[in-house]
Scaffold this active site. Sequence first.
Site, short mmCIF file in Angstrom:
data_model
loop_
_atom_site.label_atom_id
_atom_site.label_comp_id
_atom_site.label_asym_id
_atom_site.label_seq_id
_atom_site.Cartn_x
_atom_site.Cartn_y
_atom_site.Cartn_z
N CYS A 263 0.82 -1.21 0.00
CA CYS A 263 0.00 0.00 0.00
C CYS A 263 0.87 1.28 0.00
O CYS A 263 1.44 1.60 -1.03
CB CYS A 263 -0.97 -0.06 1.17
SG CYS A 263 -2.41 0.97 0.89
N HIS B 248 -3.36 -5.21 1.76
CA HIS B 248 -2.62 -5.51 2.99
C HIS B 248 -2.69 -6.99 3.33
O HIS B 248 -3.59 -7.39 4.08
CB HIS B 248 -3.22 -4.72 4.16
CG HIS B 248 -3.03 -3.26 4.09
ND1 HIS B 248 -1.96 -2.61 4.66
CD2 HIS B 248 -3.78 -2.31 3.52
CE1 HIS B 248 -2.07 -1.32 4.45
NE2 HIS B 248 -3.16 -1.10 3.75
N GLU C 157 -0.91 -8.45 5.34
CA GLU C 157 -0.58 -8.58 6.77
C GLU C 157 -1.81 -8.38 7.66
O GLU C 157 -1.76 -8.61 8.85
CB GLU C 157 0.54 -7.59 7.14
CG GLU C 157 0.14 -6.13 7.31
CD GLU C 157 -0.09 -5.39 5.99
OE1 GLU C 157 -0.10 -6.02 4.91
OE2 GLU C 157 -0.30 -4.17 6.04
N1 GLN Z 1 -3.66 6.38 1.27
C1 GLN Z 1 -2.34 6.07 1.71
C2 GLN Z 1 -1.30 6.87 0.94
O1 GLN Z 1 -1.61 7.53 0.00
C3 GLN Z 1 -2.04 4.60 1.62
C4 GLN Z 1 -2.99 3.83 2.50
C5 GLN Z 1 -2.42 2.58 3.10
O2 GLN Z 1 -1.22 2.37 3.17
N2 GLN Z 1 -3.31 1.78 3.63
O3 GLN Z 1 -0.17 6.82 1.29
#
Ligand code: GLN
Length: 188
Positions: A79, A169, A171
């Site tokens: 992410c 994710h 995890e």
């Molecule tokens: N929205 C976050 C970003 O732009 C990422 C979200 C996440 O890691 N769950 O960094």
Amino acid sequence: MNIGILALQGAFKEHKDILDKLEADSYEIRKKSDLKKRPDGLIIPGGESTVIGKLLNDLDMMEELKDMIENGIPVFGTCAGLILLAKKIENDKRIHLGCMNIEVQRNAYGRQLGSFVTEEEFQGIGKIPMVFIRAPYIKSTGNNVKILSEVKGKIIAAEEKNILVTAFHPELTKDTRVHKYFIEKITE
Ligand code: GLN
């Protein structure tokens, strides 16, 4: 084997729990000197890419981390980790580590779908549960990038040489198979 988990902000503890389950040693990277402990692989967790990016600069870790990745250390970004690794961010002028030949869109699923859970095929693994939280997706990929999974017609997992990224994710689920896949990348 010892895997270093970047622990400046975000969901780093959950990665450690999965690695514990898989009996892979890991430690938290909180400052520059932690990068010198010769990790065999790195995890860059989810969180807020702008915050993690700022902390990497403030703590003078950005260049060293980038060098390690460019020198081939296996790295897994989830992410925000994916965003930090991307060479281009469509809706943000910032580039952070900029190591992977992908263009990403941040917060790509809008308000309604900001967070959701689904199940989809992941190449080489099979169907796995996926948790998305204000996730990015990959808009386009460069030549050497292998696409590993797509959800709703968008690329959400990919690999380029030593770099593995997921927009979701793993995890935050009980499924350990993506981490196992990463460990296999380290031992290859
Ligand atoms: N929205 C976050 C970003 O732009 C990422 C979200 C996440 O890691 N769950 O960094």
